[in-house]
Design a protein around this motif. Sequence first.
Motif, mmCIF file in Angstrom:
data_model
loop_
_atom_site.group_PDB
_atom_site.id
_atom_site.type_symbol
_atom_site.label_atom_id
_atom_site.label_comp_id
_atom_site.label_asym_id
_atom_site.label_seq_id
_atom_site.Cartn_x
_atom_site.Cartn_y
_atom_site.Cartn_z
ATOM 1 N N LYS A 55 -3.975 -0.641 -4.132
ATOM 2 C CA LYS A 55 -5.062 0.100 -4.763
ATOM 3 C C LYS A 55 -4.428 1.271 -5.501
ATOM 4 C CE LYS A 55 -7.860 0.050 -0.776
ATOM 5 N NZ LYS A 55 -8.904 0.672 0.025
ATOM 6 N N LYS A 56 -5.045 1.687 -6.574
ATOM 7 C CA LYS A 56 -4.597 2.882 -7.295
ATOM 8 C C LYS A 56 -5.194 4.081 -6.569
ATOM 9 C CE LYS A 56 -4.364 2.913 -11.821
ATOM 10 N NZ LYS A 56 -4.713 3.014 -13.272
ATOM 11 N N ILE A 57 -4.341 5.050 -6.238
ATOM 12 C CA ILE A 57 -4.853 6.266 -5.601
ATOM 13 C C ILE A 57 -4.743 7.427 -6.579
ATOM 14 C CG2 ILE A 57 -4.234 5.450 -3.289
ATOM 15 C CD1 ILE A 57 -2.019 7.681 -3.328
ATOM 16 N N THR A 58 -5.543 8.446 -6.338
ATOM 17 C CA THR A 58 -5.523 9.663 -7.150
ATOM 18 C C THR A 58 -5.048 10.805 -6.260
ATOM 19 O OG1 THR A 58 -7.346 8.871 -8.520
ATOM 20 C CG2 THR A 58 -6.922 11.263 -8.530
ATOM 21 N N TYR A 114 0.833 -1.202 0.000
ATOM 22 C CA TYR A 114 0.000 0.000 0.000
ATOM 23 C C TYR A 114 0.865 1.248 0.000
ATOM 24 C CZ TYR A 114 1.080 -0.271 4.984
ATOM 25 O OH TYR A 114 1.736 -0.371 6.185
ATOM 26 N N ILE A 115 0.259 2.332 -0.420
ATOM 27 C CA ILE A 115 0.908 3.635 -0.370
ATOM 28 C C ILE A 115 0.513 4.262 0.962
ATOM 29 C CG2 ILE A 115 1.044 5.930 -1.415
ATOM 30 C CD1 ILE A 115 0.431 4.489 -4.125
ATOM 31 N N GLY A 116 1.501 4.500 1.808
ATOM 32 C CA GLY A 116 1.238 5.083 3.116
ATOM 33 C C GLY A 116 1.096 6.593 3.077
ATOM 34 N N TRP A 117 1.746 7.216 2.127
ATOM 35 C CA TRP A 117 1.646 8.671 1.919
ATOM 36 C C TRP A 117 2.038 8.957 0.492
ATOM 37 C CZ3 TRP A 117 -0.491 12.692 4.182
ATOM 38 C CH2 TRP A 117 -0.162 13.971 3.728
ATOM 39 N N PRO A 118 1.368 9.789 -0.224
ATOM 40 C CA PRO A 118 0.209 10.581 0.170
ATOM 41 C C PRO A 118 -1.063 9.732 0.205
ATOM 42 C CG PRO A 118 0.751 11.026 -2.117
ATOM 43 C CD PRO A 118 1.792 10.084 -1.590
ATOM 44 N N ASN A 119 -2.099 10.301 0.758
ATOM 45 C CA ASN A 119 -3.392 9.623 0.826
ATOM 46 C C ASN A 119 -4.192 9.850 -0.448
ATOM 47 O OD1 ASN A 119 -3.117 8.691 3.549
ATOM 48 N ND2 ASN A 119 -3.443 10.800 4.208
#
Length: 149
Positions: A142-145, A41-46
Amino acid sequence: MNRFAAFVVVSVLAFAASPAVLLGGVAYAGTTPADPRAIVYIGWPNNGQVMPAGKPFRVWFGLRYMGVAPKDVEFKNTGHHHLLIDTDLPPMDQPIPSDRNHLHFGAGETETMIQLPPGKHTLQLLMGDAHHIPHDPPVYSKKITIYVK
């Protein structure tokens, strides 16, 4: 160097993310096994975060139930991060491309600084084995924007 010495710390951050899933119910993946519980997962940025234009910003990566190791280190349940920027997942049975949309962290890095032009951008992580090929099952976030303004 002994490959055990190259083993990098497993991230055990208590941060929620979706588990790795199979594309379309079919595992088109490499042959290196991954722990089926693995979560990256990407912890930052949200997701939805607004980042400043014209300045580099930090992106940090989280991983559970697997370890991070540099490229070319073949150790059970390890791999290294690839950050996908403004692109979809690549084929899961081939080496992950290396270009401005597919950043490799083959030294075992768990964070980076990036700078993006103003606008809407997507970020996603994909774990690769010692040879940059996704695991079986593939382990991706997950892909975040994010928005750069």
